[in-house]
Design an enzyme around this catalytic site. Sequence first.
Site, PDB file in Angstrom:
ATOM      1  N   GLY A   1       0.796  -1.221   0.000  1.00 55.88           N
ATOM      2  CA  GLY A   1       0.000   0.000   0.000  1.00 55.88           C
ATOM      3  C   GLY A   1       0.827   1.270   0.000  1.00 55.88           C
ATOM      4  O   GLY A   1       0.279   2.365   0.003  1.00 55.88           O
ATOM      5  N   SER A   2       2.154   1.160  -0.040  1.00 56.64           N
ATOM      6  CA  SER A   2       2.988   2.359  -0.021  1.00 56.64           C
ATOM      7  C   SER A   2       3.088   2.977  -1.406  1.00 56.64           C
ATOM      8  O   SER A   2       3.245   2.284  -2.399  1.00 56.64           O
ATOM      9  CB  SER A   2       4.384   2.002   0.497  1.00 56.64           C
ATOM     10  N   ASP A   3       2.975   4.306  -1.461  1.00 56.58           N
ATOM     11  CA  ASP A   3       3.134   5.001  -2.731  1.00 56.58           C
ATOM     12  C   ASP A   3       3.756   6.360  -2.481  1.00 56.58           C
ATOM     13  O   ASP A   3       4.165   6.667  -1.360  1.00 56.58           O
ATOM     14  CB  ASP A   3       1.792   5.098  -3.485  1.00 56.58           C
TER      15      ASP A   3
ATOM     16  N   LYS B   1      -0.059  -2.806 -12.533  1.00 58.92           N
ATOM     17  CA  LYS B   1       0.093  -1.360 -12.285  1.00 58.92           C
ATOM     18  C   LYS B   1       1.229  -1.127 -11.301  1.00 58.92           C
ATOM     19  O   LYS B   1       1.354  -1.851 -10.316  1.00 58.92           O
ATOM     20  CB  LYS B   1      -1.203  -0.775 -11.738  1.00 58.92           C
TER      21      LYS B   1
ATOM     22  N   LYS C   1       3.386   1.858  -8.962  1.00 61.38           N
ATOM     23  CA  LYS C   1       3.422   3.188  -8.378  1.00 61.38           C
ATOM     24  C   LYS C   1       4.646   3.928  -8.911  1.00 61.38           C
ATOM     25  O   LYS C   1       5.731   3.344  -9.017  1.00 61.38           O
ATOM     26  CB  LYS C   1       3.489   3.106  -6.852  1.00 61.38           C
TER      27      LYS C   1
ATOM     28  N   ASN D   1      -0.417   8.892  -7.685  1.00 57.74           N
ATOM     29  CA  ASN D   1      -1.055   9.271  -6.425  1.00 57.74           C
ATOM     30  C   ASN D   1      -0.969  10.776  -6.115  1.00 57.74           C
ATOM     31  O   ASN D   1      -0.645  11.168  -4.996  1.00 57.74           O
ATOM     32  CB  ASN D   1      -0.482   8.445  -5.275  1.00 57.74           C
TER      33      ASN D   1
ATOM     34  N   GLU E   1      -2.212   7.328 -13.820  1.00 59.02           N
ATOM     35  CA  GLU E   1      -3.303   7.470 -12.847  1.00 59.02           C
ATOM     36  C   GLU E   1      -2.971   8.551 -11.816  1.00 59.02           C
ATOM     37  O   GLU E   1      -1.830   8.629 -11.341  1.00 59.02           O
ATOM     38  CB  GLU E   1      -3.498   6.124 -12.149  1.00 59.02           C
TER      39      GLU E   1
ATOM     40  N   GLU F   1     -10.506   7.814  -7.786  1.00 62.13           N
ATOM     41  CA  GLU F   1     -10.633   7.231  -6.450  1.00 62.13           C
ATOM     42  C   GLU F   1     -10.729   8.299  -5.373  1.00 62.13           C
ATOM     43  O   GLU F   1     -11.248   8.028  -4.298  1.00 62.13           O
ATOM     44  CB  GLU F   1      -9.492   6.249  -6.157  1.00 62.13           C
TER      45      GLU F   1
ATOM     46  N   HIS G   1     -11.628   1.352  -8.629  1.00 62.62           N
ATOM     47  CA  HIS G   1     -10.522   1.319  -7.670  1.00 62.62           C
ATOM     48  C   HIS G   1     -10.741   0.198  -6.668  1.00 62.62           C
ATOM     49  O   HIS G   1     -11.757   0.160  -5.977  1.00 62.62           O
ATOM     50  CB  HIS G   1     -10.486   2.666  -6.935  1.00 62.62           C
TER      51      HIS G   1
ATOM     52  N   GLY H   1      -8.571  -2.592  -3.702  1.00 68.36           N
ATOM     53  CA  GLY H   1      -7.516  -2.546  -2.693  1.00 68.36           C
ATOM     54  C   GLY H   1      -8.074  -2.136  -1.352  1.00 68.36           C
ATOM     55  O   GLY H   1      -9.247  -2.368  -1.058  1.00 68.36           O
TER      56      GLY H   1
ATOM     57  N   GLU I   1      -9.679  -3.195 -10.595  1.00 69.04           N
ATOM     58  CA  GLU I   1      -8.417  -3.353  -9.876  1.00 69.04           C
ATOM     59  C   GLU I   1      -8.516  -4.509  -8.882  1.00 69.04           C
ATOM     60  O   GLU I   1      -9.533  -4.680  -8.205  1.00 69.04           O
ATOM     61  CB  GLU I   1      -8.070  -2.058  -9.133  1.00 69.04           C
TER      62      GLU I   1
END
Lengths: 431, 431
Positions: free
Chosen positions: B30-32, B223, B225, B255, B279, B306, B356, B358, B387
């Site tokens: 989940g890190s971006d 996809k 990041k 993001n 995105e 999102e 979206h 996740g 996704e």
Amino acid sequence: MPSSSTERPATPISAETFDVRFPTHETLAGSDAMNPDPDYSAAYLRLNTDQGAGHGFTFTIGRGNDIQVAAIESVVAQLAGADIDVLLSDMGQTWRRLVHDSQLRWLGPEKGVVHMAIGAVINALWDLRAKRAGQPLWLHLATLSVDELLSLVDFRYLTDALTVEDARAILTSAEPGRAERIAELQRVGYPGYTTGPGWLGYDDDLLAKLCREAVADGFAQIKLKVGGNLSDDKRRLQIARDAVGPDVRIAVDANQRWGTADAITWMRELAPYDIAWIEEPTNPDDVLAHAAIARALAPMPVATGEHAANRVIFKQLMQAGGVQIVQIDATRVAGVNENIAILLLAARFGLPVCPHGGGVGLCQAVRHFSFFDYAAVSGSMDGRMIEHVDHLHEHFVEPLEFRAGRYLAPSVPGASTEMRPESLQQYRFRS
Amino acid sequence: MPSSSTERPATPISAETFDVRFPTHETLAGSDAMNPDPDYSAAYLRLNTDQGAGHGFTFTIGRGNDIQVAAIESVVAQLAGADIDVLLSDMGQTWRRLVHDSQLRWLGPEKGVVHMAIGAVINALWDLRAKRAGQPLWLHLATLSVDELLSLVDFRYLTDALTVEDARAILTSAEPGRAERIAELQRVGYPGYTTGPGWLGYDDDLLAKLCREAVADGFAQIKLKVGGNLSDDKRRLQIARDAVGPDVRIAVDANQRWGTADAITWMRELAPYDIAWIEEPTNPDDVLAHAAIARALAPMPVATGEHAANRVIFKQLMQAGGVQIVQIDATRVAGVNENIAILLLAARFGLPVCPHGGGVGLCQAVRHFSFFDYAAVSGSMDGRMIEHVDHLHEHFVEPLEFRAGRYLAPSVPGASTEMRPESLQQYRFRS
């Protein structure tokens, strides 16, 4: 319990919050086409330090004020352990620390409850800082260096319309004459206009009486709520025009009532009454609709901003030609820093700023930005005035000085955001 | 106490809320570029009635989940005394009742914490309604009449792009073949793509390994990041391209990292890697920036949504050409009704919807809209996929069935939003 305190023992800050609600729906003051029965409220914050207190709040209209208080408490908790002197010495960094908190940011980003809560905290810090400096907020800001003012603004997402260099040029060109304009403000104040006569819940006789009083009080502009019923709007505009005569400007406010086509159709019907501006014709997020409405109704100006969520929405409204009158609000965006960004954007686009007043303490808080703008940013009062609503001012410690249609310059140190302890207690909401 | 109940004795509804947080920052899943250490969380609602329970939630990434819970409790309190059968029988009216509450609306309007809280409540009601109907949500929606579907959508602020008549034409033209498409969905499911390999916190070896696994698992798109460091992005894209070969599409996600100029410069550098879409290149409110970026980078598509706060932002992104891939989210806007509005807008503009997924339960909840869209709105799967992130699904009662790169059709009655009681207890946040 309305109070909370941060948890780590090292912090010099403690916070008290208050859910304050006034039963204004009983008088229909504040009633409009979208808000028939508001209870003007404040989610109020007192930041206590060992060197004085700072005060900030978010204005709401009743239900949900508890949510806003909860958000303010969560934002303040982010400052646990922080050194208040460090926070106050770099308010640009402090703003970024709160607004860019990656986890809190998810709840917006930069909009709604969390963004307004950050605004309350930031404004309380500025109140404290101005008090420590012994200056009213506007004067404190107006005596900062260009570099320090620039450091307060987050230019991310703005640079396609306003770069740091653009902002520097604006501020630098306003440096000569700052002292003279400050003296002028302290001497003659800043023009206001009144929304007092025009609430939708008032009957025709009260409307006419209040219009005549507004003229007698020296106002050069009044504002009426519209958008409920077209024939009512025409009748009320005629009553108002008859009462104020041809020289006093009449603006109208639809409070987001319409879609694009309805806004254009309705306002073309009202255009013959010589409208100073049409305010909030549609949804505040709808940049493209505002632009379409402004094109169709030109030269009638479109005014908006009290519900614009952040500087990115303001930027786009200006880029698209969707706003001709920029209406900043003291508690909608993330506090003093973001309003400085919006003043710079308005200066960049050559647009007048006419702040949103009313509610609870909005006149008190927002006037500082117009005084600062004249002193250090736009350097102009042309077409500019601050909304005035004579309502609930008695709950604030510092009197709101207003005479002959003009706001007098605030002179008490701070941001004018401190409410009277008796009012906080008497109007504390008990669910 | 995590639970509250509405106050009037007449109501058949009681509500329990849960502040649920998973310590996902420990793995950097989940890190971006904007969210370095999220703790995936849910502000979770269980609506109890004498005929079963409905479940809804807002996804957050940690701090502030308590604010979201408080907001859900305030919104639910607006339903005190309401008859659940009346609420469920006219979900269009129920949506308007909550979204247009004039006092709560002030806290947005229609954005942020309060709007998402309304979404959680609306989604819980839809979960309950679909369960009572004995159908999975997508099938329940796909078997409603055109008139009932139209009654769910609030067209105010949309009619400059989508009128009731436009929407009726879209839905009517999709009526023939509904039954066949439903049967097809139940037989073959709906395509997915995976974001699993591409989190910014993963090292190169893990990235390559996960890319190879994605191909082996049957995915046609992955996809990654981007936006942290340009040379890192190039290296990681090369690793990914080498691992997946020339035929698997690679999308990238910034993001919201950039302003307009940076987005264009950066993505021109990455264009040679054959990018399926870029995105969230910039701030989600910035319609005009998205349009400028899309024009500059064409034919590379821009994907966003999102974080788009409501249908008015989606509408403008489409009007301005700022979005080519529409990414709806199950818990960002005000629930099922508003996502139906956005599906209709996308159909009107001929744009594919790629939801979206996740977070916590977003895949579970959002897939229903793609299935419904194929059955009853766009009638197309071209360029459309959902996704998929294989993460935290074990905390939901209903298994997420996914095979060979495709989501299988949900078959259990309801909206797939019910979490396991053990998970609610184990991950309840204790401040």
